[in-house]
Design an enzyme around this catalytic site. Structure first.
Site, PDB file in Angstrom:
ATOM      1  N   SER A 156       0.827  -1.205   0.000  1.00 45.10           N
ATOM      2  CA  SER A 156       0.000   0.000   0.000  1.00 45.10           C
ATOM      3  C   SER A 156       0.866   1.262   0.000  1.00 45.10           C
ATOM      4  O   SER A 156       1.655   1.457  -0.924  1.00 45.10           O
ATOM      5  CB  SER A 156      -0.939  -0.067   1.214  1.00 45.10           C
ATOM      6  OG  SER A 156      -1.971   0.869   1.117  1.00 45.10           O
ATOM      7  N   ASP A 172      -9.274  -4.292  -5.485  1.00 46.03           N
ATOM      8  CA  ASP A 172      -8.701  -3.612  -4.318  1.00 46.03           C
ATOM      9  C   ASP A 172      -9.450  -2.298  -4.085  1.00 46.03           C
ATOM     10  O   ASP A 172      -9.437  -1.416  -4.942  1.00 46.03           O
ATOM     11  CB  ASP A 172      -7.221  -3.329  -4.563  1.00 46.03           C
ATOM     12  CG  ASP A 172      -6.470  -2.903  -3.313  1.00 46.03           C
ATOM     13  OD1 ASP A 172      -7.071  -2.217  -2.466  1.00 46.03           O
ATOM     14  OD2 ASP A 172      -5.282  -3.240  -3.192  1.00 46.03           O
ATOM     15  N   HIS A 206      -7.622  -5.781  -0.268  1.00 41.75           N
ATOM     16  CA  HIS A 206      -6.465  -4.895  -0.358  1.00 41.75           C
ATOM     17  C   HIS A 206      -5.170  -5.682  -0.290  1.00 41.75           C
ATOM     18  O   HIS A 206      -4.915  -6.389   0.683  1.00 41.75           O
ATOM     19  CB  HIS A 206      -6.539  -3.889   0.791  1.00 41.75           C
ATOM     20  CG  HIS A 206      -5.487  -2.840   0.770  1.00 41.75           C
ATOM     21  ND1 HIS A 206      -5.073  -2.202  -0.375  1.00 41.75           N
ATOM     22  CD2 HIS A 206      -4.753  -2.295   1.773  1.00 41.75           C
ATOM     23  CE1 HIS A 206      -4.153  -1.307  -0.080  1.00 41.75           C
ATOM     24  NE2 HIS A 206      -3.923  -1.347   1.215  1.00 41.75           N
TER      25      HIS A 206
END
Length: 563
Positions: A279, A505, A533
């Site tokens: 991320s 996602d 995610h």
């Protein structure tokens, strides 16, 4: 309320959770708000973001094309004025500059870890300049942790869980569940708290009791009252951050953290950095590769951020991405039959969900704690973090069923896990505030308040679940100007870098992974087809197999691999 005031919607946060938070919620499967005054919950971690749908194109007022990137920034609305990061404008390589010798000659003194619940963890610190372009201006300490390789160590794999605000030291607790046994056998697993985060010169703002109030504060999303509440809390947060951490606030940007990571590389005795970032960690990793392409070893960037887009595009992407995830959750819920608290067709069921949130805005629910109610902001924060991982959706159905029957305790518990609030009312990390401190330096937004207000109205109409929370100029009140322009990263000379995107996602849209992979000078893109995610550690084995071969046998995956 005046247009300019409404357009600000201060301190609306982007919503990229750390993988550690999702693991905490899901029980650690082994690897193979109304507009709350705080905006969307970050799940304990970025200014990350999300999209991944087919309606992400903005009109020519905007700037977002169907890939979630800007074709030409100059053709869109002007962004805020941008200053320069203290990590830039440095002549030559600090690693070979005598002015930085004391930093680069450090050795980490490993010792016991406090507050880390994982066998074999050791902790220490490294010292770095507060201002990289002025090493005489003072130092800060960066917290570091490691778990030694279970076999013969071939080096260190530095990991970052996301955020900004995710603690890499705490993330060591998730290593046995996310990282394969083969990788753990060959690498020392190393996590660190980036500057401004948790143990590393942390940004300190509200105290725990005030943070409770802040996260629970609820006003009607997008309304004048809701915006006024957001501005009131935004002002309180900014004043507290300035009072408690004003000396560090200008220097917690990602390029500065990337410079720190090179000192960590040297302290670990590595000529090149091997790195796994989730991320926001992809933005940190790509920034490092941009600064030090010759020192890039094995790099895995999972759930990528697109460095070429503005704060407003991040927000628009997240609003859309979480709307698609909400639709997927609702469809899955209806397929569960009587287990689902929603009824009717998909549109009717989704409206029931929206009506539920609106009802909690008006009448918060009781919980097992007589001093804490489930407010609309807390309910939305809980629901948002459930969308990060489809294995959590059954938990979500059960918590919603309880809440729609009048018991807010299960959703409140999820919201607390998301914000890392302990049962005694303390917060384990400062992620709630670190995310704004870093994002507001890294990502300028559109300066035209009329455009911002029109965009906020567009997001609220198109994406009713979280769009009203994510519109506006989230850093309007922040005391430090942004220090970085949106721009592609090529990291010429580095590579091959492995970029991973997940098609469903909700927090970092698949298009952003495509975009970053195309920007990088030498990269391959792996695609995980699924919801949730990031992918490594939760794809069921197919992405793990590709990444492990890259990390362990130096076998670069085939570009375009999909599973």
């Amino acid at each position: 309320m005046a247009l300019a005031s409404r357009a600000r919607r201060p301190l609306t946060r982007l919503a990229a959770a750390a993988a550690a938070t999702v693991l905490l919620l899901s029980g650690c499967t082994d690897a193979g708000g109304g507009t709350g005054a705080n905006g969307a919950s970050d799940g304990g971690s970025s200014s990350s973001s999300a999209d991944g749908g087919d309606t992400g194109t903005q009109d020519d007022q905007g700037t977002q094309d169907d890939q979630g990137t800007q074709d030409d920034q100059s053709a869109g609305p002007a962004l805020q004025e941008v200053g320069e990061s203290a990590a830039m404008g440095i002549d030559g390589d600090p690693a070979s500059d005598p002015a930085y010798e004391t930093y680069y000659s450090q050795q980490i003194q490993w010792g016991a870890c406090e507050g880390i619940e994982v066998d074999g963890a050791e902790c220490g610190t490294i010292t770095v300049p507060l201002q990289w372009n002025d090493p005489g201006a003072g130092d800060i300490d960066i917290a570091v942790g490691r778990i030694a390789a279970t076999g013969r160590s071939e080096g260190s794999l530095v990991i970052n869980p996301g955020g900004p605000g995710g603690s890499g030291v705490n993330f060591l607790e998730s290593v046995p569940y996310l990282i394969s046994q083969g990788v753990r056998a060959q690498y020392d697993m190393v996590g660190f708290d980036p500057r401004g985060v948790n143990r590393s010169a942390p940004v300190e703002c509200l105290d725990d009791a005030e943070t409770d109030e802040y996260l629970a504060a609820t006003g009607e999303p997008g309304s004048e009252d809701g915006d006024a509440l957001a501005e009131e809390w935004g002002t309180r947060v900014v004043e507290a951050c300035e009072a408690n951490s004003g000396d560090v606030l200008p220097y917690v940007d990602t390029y500065s953290a990337a410079r720190d990571m090179d000192v960590l590389r040297a302290a670990l005795g590595s000529e090149q950095l091997d790195y796994l970032g989730y991320s926001y960690g992809t933005y940190l990793g790509a920034s490092y590769a941009d600064l030090y392409p010759e020192r890039v070893g094995h790099f895995v960037l999972d759930g990528a951020l697109d460095p070429s887009i503005s704060m407003n595009e991040f927000s628009a992407g997240q609003a859309e991405g979480f709307e698609h995830a909400t639709d997927a959750f609702v469809a899955d819920c209806l397929n569960a039959g009587e287990e689902c608290p929603l009824r009717g067709n998909a549109a009717e069921a989704k409206q029931q969900l929206l009506n539920f949130f609106a009802g909690v805005d008006e009448s918060p629910l009781t919980t097992t704690d007589p001093d804490r109610l489930l407010t609309g902001a807390l309910a939305r924060s809980a629901f948002l973090v459930l969308l990060y991982e489809d294995s959590l959706w059954q938990m979500g159905r059960e918590a919603l069923s309880s809440a729609m029957s009048g018991d807010g305790a299960p959703l409140l518990n999820i919201a607390d896990l998301s914000s890392e609030r302990s049962a005694d009312g303390t917060y384990r990390t400062n992620a709630t505030f670190a995310i704004s401190a870093v994002n507001c330096l890294d990502h300028p937004g559109v300066a035209d308040e009329q455009w911002v207000e029109q965009e906020a109205e567009r997001l609220a109409e198109l994406y009713p679940t979280f769009g009203p929370m994510l519109g506006g100029q989230g850093c309007a009140l922040w005391p430090e100007e942004p220090v970085r322009e949106p721009a592609p990263i090529s990291a010429e000379g580095a590579g091959p870098i492995v970029v991973i995107g997940t098609t469903g996602d909700p927090a970092t849209p698949y298009q952003w992974s495509e975009s970053l992979a195309s920007q990088l000078d030498d990269a391959v893109l792996l695609t995980h087809q699924g919801n949730g995610h990031t992918a490594y550690g939760r794809s069921g084995g197919c992405i793990e197999e590709q990444v492990d071969a890259y990390l362990l046998q130096d076998t670069v995956p085939e570009d375009g691999f999909t599973c």
